[in-house]
Design a protein around this motif. Structure first.
Motif, PDB file in Angstrom:
ATOM      1  N   GLY A 185      49.500  50.176  -6.037  1.00  0.00           N
ATOM      2  CA  GLY A 185      50.597  49.636  -5.239  1.00  0.00           C
ATOM      3  C   GLY A 185      51.947  50.021  -5.815  1.00  0.00           C
ATOM      4  N   GLU A 186      52.953  49.177  -5.557  1.00  0.00           N
ATOM      5  CA  GLU A 186      54.315  49.463  -5.979  1.00  0.00           C
ATOM      6  C   GLU A 186      54.513  49.079  -7.443  1.00  0.00           C
ATOM      7  OE1 GLU A 186      57.122  47.581  -3.414  1.00  0.00           O
ATOM      8  OE2 GLU A 186      56.153  48.295  -1.576  1.00  0.00           O
ATOM      9  N   GLY A 187      54.592  50.062  -8.336  1.00  0.00           N
ATOM     10  CA  GLY A 187      54.858  49.810  -9.741  1.00  0.00           C
ATOM     11  C   GLY A 187      53.682  49.168 -10.466  1.00  0.00           C
ATOM     12  N   ARG A 188      53.965  48.696 -11.701  1.00  0.00           N
ATOM     13  CA  ARG A 188      52.942  48.052 -12.496  1.00  0.00           C
ATOM     14  C   ARG A 188      52.731  46.624 -12.005  1.00  0.00           C
ATOM     15  NH1 ARG A 188      51.524  50.055 -17.438  1.00  0.00           N
ATOM     16  NH2 ARG A 188      51.196  47.940 -18.238  1.00  0.00           N
ATOM     17  N   PRO A 189      51.512  46.119 -12.111  1.00  0.00           N
ATOM     18  CA  PRO A 189      51.277  44.738 -11.688  1.00  0.00           C
ATOM     19  C   PRO A 189      51.932  43.756 -12.652  1.00  0.00           C
ATOM     20  CG  PRO A 189      49.307  45.660 -12.718  1.00  0.00           C
ATOM     21  CD  PRO A 189      50.292  46.779 -12.599  1.00  0.00           C
ATOM     22  N   ALA A 190      52.631  42.762 -12.102  1.00  0.00           N
ATOM     23  CA  ALA A 190      53.176  41.667 -12.899  1.00  0.00           C
ATOM     24  C   ALA A 190      52.251  40.464 -12.714  1.00  0.00           C
ATOM     25  CB  ALA A 190      54.591  41.329 -12.443  1.00  0.00           C
ATOM     26  N   PHE A 191      52.043  39.705 -13.788  1.00  0.00           N
ATOM     27  CA  PHE A 191      51.108  38.595 -13.646  1.00  0.00           C
ATOM     28  C   PHE A 191      51.472  37.445 -14.575  1.00  0.00           C
ATOM     29  CE2 PHE A 191      49.454  40.556 -17.428  1.00  0.00           C
ATOM     30  CZ  PHE A 191      48.809  39.542 -18.130  1.00  0.00           C
ATOM     31  N   THR A 192      51.028  36.263 -14.202  1.00  0.00           N
ATOM     32  CA  THR A 192      51.051  35.077 -15.047  1.00  0.00           C
ATOM     33  C   THR A 192      49.655  34.464 -14.985  1.00  0.00           C
ATOM     34  OG1 THR A 192      51.815  33.692 -13.205  1.00  0.00           O
ATOM     35  CG2 THR A 192      53.496  34.632 -14.661  1.00  0.00           C
ATOM     36  N   MET A 193      49.398  33.550 -15.914  1.00  0.00           N
ATOM     37  CA  MET A 193      48.104  32.867 -15.960  1.00  0.00           C
ATOM     38  C   MET A 193      48.312  31.375 -15.724  1.00  0.00           C
ATOM     39  SD  MET A 193      45.614  35.035 -16.508  1.00  0.00           S
ATOM     40  CE  MET A 193      44.317  33.863 -16.945  1.00  0.00           C
ATOM     41  N   GLU A 194      47.455  30.785 -14.909  1.00  0.00           N
ATOM     42  CA  GLU A 194      47.378  29.335 -14.746  1.00  0.00           C
ATOM     43  C   GLU A 194      45.944  28.942 -15.022  1.00  0.00           C
ATOM     44  OE1 GLU A 194      48.891  27.790 -11.128  1.00  0.00           O
ATOM     45  OE2 GLU A 194      50.940  28.552 -11.445  1.00  0.00           O
ATOM     46  N   ASP A 195      45.721  28.364 -16.200  1.00  0.00           N
ATOM     47  CA  ASP A 195      44.365  28.079 -16.654  1.00  0.00           C
ATOM     48  C   ASP A 195      43.567  29.388 -16.650  1.00  0.00           C
ATOM     49  OD1 ASP A 195      44.933  25.370 -17.025  1.00  0.00           O
ATOM     50  OD2 ASP A 195      44.526  24.925 -14.920  1.00  0.00           O
ATOM     51  N   ASP A 196      42.507  29.487 -15.854  1.00  0.00           N
ATOM     52  CA  ASP A 196      41.692  30.702 -15.795  1.00  0.00           C
ATOM     53  C   ASP A 196      41.947  31.500 -14.519  1.00  0.00           C
ATOM     54  OD1 ASP A 196      40.476  30.401 -18.258  1.00  0.00           O
ATOM     55  OD2 ASP A 196      38.854  29.183 -17.456  1.00  0.00           O
TER      56      ASP A 196
END
Length: 217
Positions: A185-196
């Motif tokens: 997709g567009e650029g690198r994936p950005a992510f956060t974690m909420e528990d699992d």
């Protein structure tokens, strides 16, 4: 080669209650579940779909043993497809615990061959390790819908995930060392974690990926 939706993968059952596995993952697990955790006098609803609003097909009593056919996320909860003497149906995974097979005098129907969810992505042509559905949206500010996915696990923390997009096509997300590191997709994936739960953003797209999809927990 048959494909099953995150179906049983263990070759042996754990008989000790202390080692019992609860239905808290999306793949693998024992061959049989026992109904557990209900209040006195309660029964567990067997439903036509993985939803508390789906049509009830029957009721399961505490301690009743059913055959495990795999679990999936639906509306933030784990649901498991099971076979019972009266036929298959979906139940809430939080009320299931690993069990030994039913007694020799009991009989369960031969489990039917499961089919993939509608709109399964094409992937790269190799058989998926597991497939199911996850929450997704392709537009900012819009609530999440449901997208079919297929995943090929490559080792601890490693996997190639394909998600079928609502408007057609698929999105590829590569995981390494337990993190999303590449996408088409567009650029690198950005992510956060909420528990699992991975909350992954790719441009205007958002995907909610349980860790168990990647690790098979």
């Amino acid at each position: 080669m048959r494909r099953i939706w995150a179906g049983p993968l263990l070759a042996a059952l754990v008989a000790s209650p202390a080692l019992a596995d609860f239905a808290d993952g999306l793949s693998g697990g024992p061959d049989f579940w026992a109904v557990t955790g209900l209040e006195a006098g309660e029964t567990l609803a067997l439903r036509a779909e993985a939803s508390a609003r789906a049509r009830a097909l029957g009721k399961l009593a505490p301690g009743e043993v059913v055959r495990n056919k795999g679990c999936a996320m639906a509306a933030g909860a784990r649901w498991c497809l099971v076979d019972t003497p009266s036929g298959p149906g979906w139940v809430e995974g939080r009320f299931l615990r690993e069990s030994a097979p039913p007694g020799l005098d009991d009989s369960l129907p031969e489990p039917p061959l499961l089919t993939a969810p509608p709109g399964l992505p094409a992937g790269n042509g190799e058989p998926f390790t597991a497939f199911g559905t996850l929450a997704c949206t392709t537009h900012r500010g819009q609530p999440s819908g449901t997208c079919a996915f297929g995943v090929i696990r490559t080792g601890p923390g490693g996997a190639s995930l394909w998600v079928a997009l609502p408007a057609g096509g698929q999105r590829t997300i590569l995981f390494e060392a337990g993190k999303p590191v590449f996408t088409d997709g567009e650029g690198r994936p950005a992510f956060t974690m909420e528990d699992d739960l991975f909350l992954i953003r790719i441009g205007p797209e958002r995907f909610e990926v349980p860790r168990a999809v990647i690790d098979g927990g």
